[in-house]
Design an enzyme around this catalytic site. Structure first.
Site, PDB file in Angstrom:
ATOM      1  N   LEU A  30       0.581  -1.378   0.307  1.00  0.00           N
ATOM      2  CA  LEU A  30      -0.119   0.101  -0.365  1.00  0.00           C
ATOM      3  C   LEU A  30       0.940   0.972  -0.019  1.00  0.00           C
ATOM      4  O   LEU A  30       2.066   1.318   0.830  1.00  0.00           O
ATOM      5  CB  LEU A  30      -0.588  -0.179   0.945  1.00  0.00           C
ATOM      6  CG  LEU A  30      -1.843  -1.229   1.195  1.00  0.00           C
ATOM      7  CD1 LEU A  30      -2.587  -0.847   2.659  1.00  0.00           C
ATOM      8  CD2 LEU A  30      -2.729  -1.345  -0.014  1.00  0.00           C
ATOM      9  N   HIS A  34      -3.151   4.504  -2.279  1.00  0.00           N
ATOM     10  CA  HIS A  34      -4.415   3.461  -0.948  1.00  0.00           C
ATOM     11  C   HIS A  34      -5.181   3.952  -0.151  1.00  0.00           C
ATOM     12  O   HIS A  34      -5.899   3.709  -0.015  1.00  0.00           O
ATOM     13  CB  HIS A  34      -3.470   2.378  -1.099  1.00  0.00           C
ATOM     14  CG  HIS A  34      -3.148   1.235  -2.192  1.00  0.00           C
ATOM     15  ND1 HIS A  34      -1.868   0.838  -2.216  1.00  0.00           N
ATOM     16  CD2 HIS A  34      -3.449   0.205  -2.848  1.00  0.00           C
ATOM     17  CE1 HIS A  34      -2.103   0.316  -2.942  1.00  0.00           C
ATOM     18  NE2 HIS A  34      -2.873   0.077  -3.480  1.00  0.00           N
ATOM     19  N   GLY A 144      -8.565   3.256  -7.891  1.00  0.00           N
ATOM     20  CA  GLY A 144      -7.800   4.269  -8.665  1.00  0.00           C
ATOM     21  C   GLY A 144      -8.818   4.853 -10.096  1.00  0.00           C
ATOM     22  O   GLY A 144      -8.416   3.411 -10.963  1.00  0.00           O
ATOM     23  N   ARG A 184       4.303  -0.370  -7.770  1.00  0.00           N
ATOM     24  CA  ARG A 184       5.501  -0.698  -9.039  1.00  0.00           C
ATOM     25  C   ARG A 184       6.354  -0.248  -9.228  1.00  0.00           C
ATOM     26  O   ARG A 184       7.500  -0.250  -9.724  1.00  0.00           O
ATOM     27  CB  ARG A 184       5.276  -1.816 -10.216  1.00  0.00           C
ATOM     28  CG  ARG A 184       4.519  -2.901 -10.513  1.00  0.00           C
ATOM     29  CD  ARG A 184       4.564  -2.777 -11.727  1.00  0.00           C
ATOM     30  NE  ARG A 184       3.503  -4.662 -11.649  1.00  0.00           N
ATOM     31  CZ  ARG A 184       1.785  -5.134 -12.253  1.00  0.00           C
ATOM     32  NH1 ARG A 184       1.325  -3.635 -11.885  1.00  0.00           N
ATOM     33  NH2 ARG A 184       2.117  -6.692 -11.885  1.00  0.00           N
TER      34      ARG A 184
END
Ligand code: PAF
Length: 277
Positions: A30, A34, A144, A184
């Site tokens: 997270l 988030h 999102g 990522r």
């Protein structure tokens, strides 16, 4: 916050959470993106459930399932701080027991944008999200805007399968230099990170041209490709100017048109997008 790992526990606890329930589905690792979903969920709903599940079904065998970041303790800390009532963190065997064969296809939409480059990805996403919706029965679900193609697939799925919930898209959260937050991003070296800024810079250029009244997709593509080809470190997967619901290309951008980009920097695949002003 109650932390549970099994469907049996979930079935037991769900009725205690009351009729209005927000769901924030995640794969963990997270970040502030988030947090913004959790924050909005907390603000809008009486109770909040989150899930952490690195869904094997949405990763191709060649992709980064094994190295996908797992930061469970830190994740729990954030969920707790954001007032989450329930965390459901199942194992793959709990979600996909032996003999499980059902896969959900959101035809056509699932094959566009990331779906074209990652065959099977959106079937994996749709399947797991449908299972979570069935198990948790949320009244609101938060995703999102950064994953714009995922949103299109899930909106279509909610419509087609008559899920009785509101799907809420929350704005992309960025680092101060413009990089869209993503789990990522932690794969990027400092050097790669500086090249990765080309994605948001290209989108900002397109946004500025849209503000100036340039609406032709052809013109916007040509200018964006000029910018992108100047940096060979960034390998473009797609730049797309599309309808945000169907993901079908449009000849000229109108307010709300989705302008989406995906590119690899080193071995890390990144996505970003904007909605045309
Ligand atoms: O966006 C994600 O993190 C995942 O695709 C989701 C929606 C949690 C499904 O695994």
């Amino acid at each position: 916050m109650q932390i549970i790992h099994t469907i049996a526990e979930l079935r037991h606890i769900r009725p205690t959470l009351g009729p209005e329930l927000a769901l924030v589905p995640t794969m963990g690792a997270l970040h502030e993106g988030h947090r913004s979903l959790l924050h909005r969920a907390r603000k809008e709903c009486a109770a909040v459930a989150a899930t952490i599940f690195v869904n094997p079904l949405q990763f191709a065998p060649t992709e980064d399932l094994a190295r996908y970041p797992r930061t469970f303790e830190a994740d729990c800390y954030m969920l707790e701080a954001e007032g989450v009532d329930l965390l459901f963190a199942p194992t793959p065997a709990e979600m996909y027991p032996a003999g499980n064969t059902t896969i959900l296809h959101v035809r056509e939409v699932e094959d566009r944008l990331d779906g074209a480059s990652r065959p099977g990805h959106f079937a994996g996403v749709a399947t797991v999200v449908a299972k979570l919706f069935n198990l948790i029965a949320p009244t609101h679900a938060f995703f999102g805007q950064k994953d714009a193609a995922q949103l299109a697939v899930l909106r279509q799925m909610v419509r087609d399968l008559n899920f009785n919930l509101e799907l809420i898209a929350c704005p992309t959260i960025r680092d101060p230099d413009g990089l869209a937050l993503s789990s990522r991003n932690r794969y990027l070296t400092l050097e790669e990170r500086s090249h990765a800024l080309l994605l948001s810079r290209t989108l900002r250029h397109i946004e500025a041209r849209l503000d100036e009244g340039v609406r032709s997709s052809g013109v916007l593509f040509a200018e964006a490709h000029e910018l992108l080809k100047a940096d060979p470190t960034v390998t473009l997967d797609y730049l797309a100017i599309v309808d945000p619901d169907t993901l079908v290309p449009v000849a000229s951008a109108t307010p709300g048109t989705l302008i989406a980009i995906a590119a690899s920097v080193g071995t890390t695949r990144l996505i970003d997008n904007l909605l045309a002003p």
